[in-house]
Design a protein around this motif. Structure first.
Motif, PDB file in Angstrom:
ATOM      1  N   TYR A  13       1.817   1.546  29.131  1.00  0.00           N
ATOM      2  CA  TYR A  13       0.641   2.624  29.517  1.00  0.00           C
ATOM      3  C   TYR A  13       1.331   3.517  30.536  1.00  0.00           C
ATOM      4  O   TYR A  13       1.868   3.053  31.532  1.00  0.00           O
ATOM      5  CB  TYR A  13      -0.695   1.968  29.633  1.00  0.00           C
ATOM      6  CG  TYR A  13      -1.383   1.610  28.673  1.00  0.00           C
ATOM      7  CD1 TYR A  13      -1.717   2.427  27.435  1.00  0.00           C
ATOM      8  CD2 TYR A  13      -1.706   0.278  28.485  1.00  0.00           C
ATOM      9  CE1 TYR A  13      -2.159   1.799  26.297  1.00  0.00           C
ATOM     10  CE2 TYR A  13      -2.666  -0.178  27.377  1.00  0.00           C
ATOM     11  CZ  TYR A  13      -2.605   0.620  26.301  1.00  0.00           C
ATOM     12  OH  TYR A  13      -3.200   0.099  25.135  1.00  0.00           O
ATOM     13  N   TYR A  14       1.104   4.817  30.500  1.00  0.00           N
ATOM     14  CA  TYR A  14       1.567   5.983  31.577  1.00  0.00           C
ATOM     15  C   TYR A  14       2.963   5.663  31.782  1.00  0.00           C
ATOM     16  O   TYR A  14       3.067   5.654  33.033  1.00  0.00           O
ATOM     17  CB  TYR A  14       0.421   5.872  32.652  1.00  0.00           C
ATOM     18  CG  TYR A  14      -0.781   5.673  32.460  1.00  0.00           C
ATOM     19  CD1 TYR A  14      -1.474   6.779  32.247  1.00  0.00           C
ATOM     20  CD2 TYR A  14      -1.583   4.428  32.829  1.00  0.00           C
ATOM     21  CE1 TYR A  14      -3.045   6.886  32.307  1.00  0.00           C
ATOM     22  CE2 TYR A  14      -3.065   4.429  32.629  1.00  0.00           C
ATOM     23  CZ  TYR A  14      -3.700   5.622  32.322  1.00  0.00           C
ATOM     24  OH  TYR A  14      -5.109   5.582  32.310  1.00  0.00           O
ATOM     25  N   GLY A  16       6.349   6.087  33.059  1.00  0.00           N
ATOM     26  CA  GLY A  16       7.142   7.145  34.057  1.00  0.00           C
ATOM     27  C   GLY A  16       6.190   7.596  35.062  1.00  0.00           C
ATOM     28  O   GLY A  16       6.646   8.616  35.668  1.00  0.00           O
ATOM     29  N   THR A  17       4.948   7.278  35.160  1.00  0.00           N
ATOM     30  CA  THR A  17       4.008   7.915  36.337  1.00  0.00           C
ATOM     31  C   THR A  17       3.988   6.655  37.067  1.00  0.00           C
ATOM     32  O   THR A  17       4.114   5.419  37.079  1.00  0.00           O
ATOM     33  CB  THR A  17       2.629   8.137  35.760  1.00  0.00           C
ATOM     34  OG1 THR A  17       1.968   7.014  35.397  1.00  0.00           O
ATOM     35  CG2 THR A  17       3.036   8.974  34.512  1.00  0.00           C
ATOM     36  N   PRO A  18       3.183   6.998  38.592  1.00  0.00           N
ATOM     37  CA  PRO A  18       3.028   5.772  39.502  1.00  0.00           C
ATOM     38  C   PRO A  18       1.904   4.904  39.059  1.00  0.00           C
ATOM     39  O   PRO A  18       1.832   3.787  39.284  1.00  0.00           O
ATOM     40  CB  PRO A  18       2.349   6.453  40.579  1.00  0.00           C
ATOM     41  CG  PRO A  18       2.702   8.103  40.396  1.00  0.00           C
ATOM     42  CD  PRO A  18       2.919   8.198  38.828  1.00  0.00           C
ATOM     43  N   LEU A  19       0.963   5.560  37.935  1.00  0.00           N
ATOM     44  CA  LEU A  19       0.112   4.290  37.325  1.00  0.00           C
ATOM     45  C   LEU A  19       0.842   3.421  36.254  1.00  0.00           C
ATOM     46  O   LEU A  19       0.142   2.843  35.318  1.00  0.00           O
ATOM     47  CB  LEU A  19      -1.029   5.106  36.637  1.00  0.00           C
ATOM     48  CG  LEU A  19      -1.743   5.906  37.854  1.00  0.00           C
ATOM     49  CD1 LEU A  19      -2.924   6.782  37.034  1.00  0.00           C
ATOM     50  CD2 LEU A  19      -2.476   4.959  38.867  1.00  0.00           C
ATOM     51  N   MET A  21       1.848   0.751  33.581  1.00  0.00           N
ATOM     52  CA  MET A  21       1.469  -0.477  33.345  1.00  0.00           C
ATOM     53  C   MET A  21       1.998  -1.221  32.191  1.00  0.00           C
ATOM     54  O   MET A  21       2.125  -0.447  31.149  1.00  0.00           O
ATOM     55  CB  MET A  21      -0.265  -0.437  33.390  1.00  0.00           C
ATOM     56  CG  MET A  21      -0.958  -1.438  33.809  1.00  0.00           C
ATOM     57  SD  MET A  21      -2.601  -1.016  33.726  1.00  0.00           S
ATOM     58  CE  MET A  21      -3.039  -0.756  31.990  1.00  0.00           C
ATOM     59  N   SER A  42      -7.003 -13.779  27.808  1.00  0.00           N
ATOM     60  CA  SER A  42      -8.320 -13.332  28.316  1.00  0.00           C
ATOM     61  C   SER A  42      -8.396 -11.683  28.382  1.00  0.00           C
ATOM     62  O   SER A  42      -7.322 -11.312  27.927  1.00  0.00           O
ATOM     63  CB  SER A  42      -8.386 -13.788  29.979  1.00  0.00           C
ATOM     64  OG  SER A  42      -7.114 -13.526  30.397  1.00  0.00           O
ATOM     65  N   ALA A  43      -9.284 -11.241  28.879  1.00  0.00           N
ATOM     66  CA  ALA A  43      -9.541  -9.703  28.924  1.00  0.00           C
ATOM     67  C   ALA A  43      -8.264  -9.334  29.566  1.00  0.00           C
ATOM     68  O   ALA A  43      -7.792  -9.903  30.620  1.00  0.00           O
ATOM     69  CB  ALA A  43     -10.767  -9.358  29.657  1.00  0.00           C
ATOM     70  N   GLN A  52      -3.311  -3.112  17.595  1.00  0.00           N
ATOM     71  CA  GLN A  52      -3.425  -1.713  17.382  1.00  0.00           C
ATOM     72  C   GLN A  52      -1.980  -1.207  16.769  1.00  0.00           C
ATOM     73  O   GLN A  52      -1.876   0.039  16.213  1.00  0.00           O
ATOM     74  CB  GLN A  52      -3.897  -0.862  18.556  1.00  0.00           C
ATOM     75  CG  GLN A  52      -5.344  -0.922  18.798  1.00  0.00           C
ATOM     76  CD  GLN A  52      -5.980  -0.184  19.832  1.00  0.00           C
ATOM     77  OE1 GLN A  52      -5.466   0.630  20.210  1.00  0.00           O
ATOM     78  NE2 GLN A  52      -7.099  -0.699  20.246  1.00  0.00           N
ATOM     79  N   LEU A  58      -0.881   2.454  17.289  1.00  0.00           N
ATOM     80  CA  LEU A  58      -0.265   2.544  18.516  1.00  0.00           C
ATOM     81  C   LEU A  58       1.435   2.594  18.201  1.00  0.00           C
ATOM     82  O   LEU A  58       1.577   1.866  17.057  1.00  0.00           O
ATOM     83  CB  LEU A  58      -0.505   1.569  19.622  1.00  0.00           C
ATOM     84  CG  LEU A  58      -1.639   1.759  20.297  1.00  0.00           C
ATOM     85  CD1 LEU A  58      -1.819   0.376  21.488  1.00  0.00           C
ATOM     86  CD2 LEU A  58      -1.684   2.927  21.313  1.00  0.00           C
TER      87      LEU A  58
END
Lengths: 291, 280, 265
Positions: A13-14, A16-19, A21, A42-43, A52, A58
């Motif tokens: 997710y995201y 190439g950005t600092p976020l 994940m 777990s979650a 997905q 996705l």
């Protein structure tokens, strides 16, 4: 025959950005035609992200996902996947939009382009299949109880007669009896129609009773996959994944720590009762618990 | 009989009917919650559990009978704010009860509403976050927390008001096993530290942790007893579409095969102890 | 989940800029706007740009992140730049086919690009280094004189806060609904406008229903925690001006004053 083949799937997710994940890392997984497989975790373990990919919502950041023989990177194939792969999201009753139950269940079949007689027959059959009364079709969804509503929402996907059915926690927030009913229904349909079922759950008691194989995900990594009995006996691994082994498995383990060994590993309460009954009989324990 | 001062919530023949509905959601509920007691409430969907929670928190006013919280009648407007402070309510979906975009600000919301000085607000936030084990996450945004963390945060938000009693309406039903365990541990700690806890749940193994269990059906209180007494009533529970605890169910399976176990086997511990005794 | 950082997202970094009082950051940003807009003097704009760049460097966030978050806007800007270059009449420097590039066009659009870039950068610094909550607190403080006019500033601030809190939640909800209906074959992307609107029903109806039920529960949750409209509330964090705030404010005012003086001269 494999119907879903996942090879070295990584999803970020995201990117190439600092976020950034990592949602999934190097997943290798094959789902076979007509099987009932549970994806446990777990979650935040990546279960929902993984499935997905299965109906083309996705795309992999890296690696390859093949569904029904073709890679989902093929745009044409991906865009038509919803016709064969049904996905029941978590709390599916939150997607109900029509003023009658019939209209809502008919939404998917109509989008498939079936004529109105076929659609209405399918809707009726589906409702009967999950054991709901036919009168419910005329009802306003807003007047139904939570458990009923959940079953109606599931019918909305089942009525499309998917080859592969993916369900994300279909029993979440429901009482025990309703949860059992939903899963037992699906199991029956799976056996009768040869549908492939992928059940996402963190409730291993359900996996123990209904699934033939179990895959355990944890923090985006596939920790284990195998026959239900094999996976559920690895209590330490389950614990590491933030899951709880079924009561029967834990009981057997605690008994063995106390020096009492059951002849085999029970997965469900019924299993455990049977094994214990044999032991109690050979030990000549009388009802009431006195040897 | 416990004296009046030991009672925190008294339900005196409580009726409640939702506006526009023909059926009573609660019928003739007579019960009481003592100070520092841990009570769990079980019942099928639609049995009136959530309504009962809202009535006890003074959010719904009874259609008949009365509810006393710490001696104050919930129907009197002038005691409303004090009742709110004394009884905290935590609901099922944590996403809908978190009000701020930062963890500590969310916990501060209650004390800020009371108009407490900043230093006191700060102290209460510290205490509440520590009580639920979220001190390290104080500057995170809530939507980045796990389900269990969010629900613990919702509990902290209520604890910051220093309530005498916390009522929780199915707080674990949307959580995974780990999250459930986290929340349950927080509740057990709360109960130990003298806060009254009323836990509505459909996980029987959770309900069995309480001092007393209430069983609701169709708005009526069918049973008010210790867990061991209620979870032995398998026929009754099954008729309502409910189950006993896992250990209770196992005992039931064995009984059906001709081995009636002694009464009072409710938890895994009970079961292991019993089996060790008879099989060794 | 969104797949890139949008403008307006808070990025924690603990830099001196992060530590400034949100009020001074808000005021400074507000002062940069007129400074940029009134100056027609390259020296004045250079001054403001240097000041903005200094703050960007002090913000502890990599310049690459600024670049990335503003990328979608750059594309728009470049298009308008190109159009303006092509269609501004004046001394022709270069002719390519029917397109004439003039000196005036180049200057005018370059000037515009420069100014807008500075404004965007300044706005990004503010939102990257200030939490939405701090921003509303600062805004509430700035608007507090309006209370005399019976404008419910506190309630407005609360509304903004709640909106900020629920944006990610509602975004997830909308995404989930979209995916769920699409996997039942809903088609939101084809047909005439009228058809498209009616096709949105399976998305809009549950979205609104869910938002309303969330709002209802939220109202209840606020009531439980003793929220009363109009009652005086206290705050967990009290905003305080420190030395750095006074320094930033004075520097910023000085720059604005310099720009104004330059223009007046």
């Amino acid at each position: 025959m494999p119907c879903i083949e996942v090879e070295e799937l990584t999803h970020l997710y995201y990117p190439g950005t600092p976020l950034e994940m990592v949602a999934l890392r190097d997943i290798e997984l094959t789902v076979y035609d007509g099987e009932f497989i549970a994806l446990a975790g777990s979650a935040g373990s990546g279960k929902s992200t993984l499935v997905q990919h299965f109906n083309g919502l996705l795309l992999p950041t890296a690696g390859c996902v093949k569904v029904l023989g073709r890679a989902i990177s093929d745009k044409q194939h991906r865009q038509q996947l919803w016709r064969q792969v049904g996905l029941v999201f978590q709390f599916p009753e939150r997607q109900i939009f029509s003023s009658t139950v019939f209209e809502d269940i008919a939404f998917g079949p109509r989008n498939l382009g079936w004529d109105s007689t076929t659609v209405s027959k399918l809707v009726k059959d589906t409702v009967a299949l999950v054991g709901l009364p036919e009168e419910i079709l005329a009802a306003d969804p807003r007047t139904l109880s939570g458990g009923m509503l959940r079953r109606v929402a599931i019918c909305g996907v089942l009525a499309m007669r998917p080859q592969i059915l993916i369900m994300d926690e279909p029993g979440a927030g429901l009482e025990h009896a309703t949860r059992q009913l939903i899963l037992a229904n699906i199991k029956e349909i799976q056996a009768r129609q040869g549908m492939t079922v992928i059940l996402i759950t963190h409730h291993l008691e359900d996996a123990a009773v209904f699934a033939e194989r179990v895959a355990v995900l944890h923090q985006g990594v596939l920790l284990s996959i195998g026959p239900t009995r094999e996976v559920l006996s690895q209590t330490e691994l389950l614990h590491r994944a933030g899951l709880k082994a079924p009561f029967a498995v834990e009981l057997a383990q605690q008994l063995s720590q106390a020096g009492i060994y059951l002849p085999s590993l029970p997965l469900s309460l019924a299993d455990a009762a049977q094994l214990l009954q044999q032991m109690l009989q050979t030990n000549r324990v009388r009802p009431g618990g006195t040897p | 009989m416990p004296g009046p001062s030991s009672l925190l919530i008294e339900l005196e023949s409580v009726y409640y009917t939702y506006p526009g509905s023909k059926f009573a959601a609660l019928q003739d509920i007579c019960a009481h919650v003592g100070r520092a007691e841990f009570i769990s409430v079980i019942g099928p969907n639609g049995s009136g559990k959530s309504t009962l929670a809202r009535v006890m928190a003074g959010l719904l006013l009874t259609s008949g009978g009365r509810v006393l919280v710490n001696g104050l009648d919930t129907s009197r407007p002038e005691s409303r704010q004090e009742i709110r402070r004394n009884v905290g309510l935590v609901m099922q979906n944590p996403d809908n009860q978190l009000v701020a975009a930062v963890v500590e600000e969310d916990v501060a919301f209650g004390p800020e509403n009371l108009g407490l000085p900043s230093a006191e607000v700060f102290r209460r936030v510290e205490e509440a976050l520590a009580a639920v084990g979220l001190s390290d996450m104080r500057s995170r945004p809530p939507h980045m927390l796990s389900g269990g963390e969010k629900q613990r945060l919702a509990i902290a938000g209520v604890l910051a008001l220093k309530p005498l009693c916390v009522v929780l309406d199915e707080p674990t039903s949307m959580l995974d096993p780990l999250g459930r365990q986290e929340v349950l541990q927080v509740l057990e700690r709360l109960a130990e530290s003298g806060t009254t806890v009323v836990l509505i749940t459909h996980h029987m193994d959770e309900a069995a942790c309480a001092d007393r269990v209430w069983l609701l059906d169709k708005g009526c209180l069918l049973f008010d007893a210790e867990p061991a007494a209620l979870f032995g009533q398998l026929k009754l529970l099954h008729e309502l579409g409910l189950t006993s605890t896992s250990a209770g169910e196992l005992a039931y399976h064995l009984a059906e095969q001709g081995f009636a176990l002694p009464a009072g086997i409710v938890t895994m511990e009970d079961m292991v102890k019993f089996l060790c005794r008879v099989l060794k | 989940m969104m797949n890139n950082i949008s403008m307006g997202q808070y990025l924690p970094a603990g830099s001196p800029v992060h530590r400034l009082d949100p009020r001074s950051k808000l005021i400074c940003t507000a002062l940069v706007v007129p400074a940029v807009l009134i100056t027609f003097n390259p020296l004045g704009l250079t001054l403001v740009s240097l000041w903005t760049l200094l703050v960007v460097l002090l913000s502890g966030i990599k310049p690459g992140v600024y670049w990335q978050s503003l990328k979608p806007l750059w594309v728009l800007l470049l298009i308008s730049f190109v159009l303006q270059v092509f269609f501004t009449p004046g001394n022709v420097l270069l002719t390519v086919g029917f397109i004439k590039i003039s000196r005036e066009g180049l200057l005018l659009s370059g000037w515009l690009l420069w100014r807008i870039s500075v404004l965007l950068l300044a706005a990004s610094v503010l939102t990257f280094t200030t939490t939405p909550l701090q921003l509303t607190m600062a805004l509430e403080w700035l608007l507090s004189p309006l209370r005399r006019l019976r404008i419910p500033v506190q309630e407005l601030a609360m509304m903004i806060n709640l909106a900020l809190r629920f944006v990610p939640t509602l975004f997830d909800e909308a995404r989930m609904l979209l995916l769920a209906q699409r996997s039942r074959g809903a088609d939101f992307n084809s047909g005439s406008i009228k058809e498209r609107v009616s096709r949105l029903t399976p998305f809009m109806v549950p979205l609104l229903t869910n938002i309303f039920s969330r709002a209802e529960e939220l109202a209840l949750a606020m009531e439980i925690r003793c929220y009363q409209v109009g009652a005086a509330r206290s705050r967990l964090h009290v905003m305080r001006f420190r030395v750095a705030d006074y320094a930033a404010l004075s520097l910023n005012t000085a720059i604005l004053a310099a720009v104004i003086t330059a223009k007046a001269l």
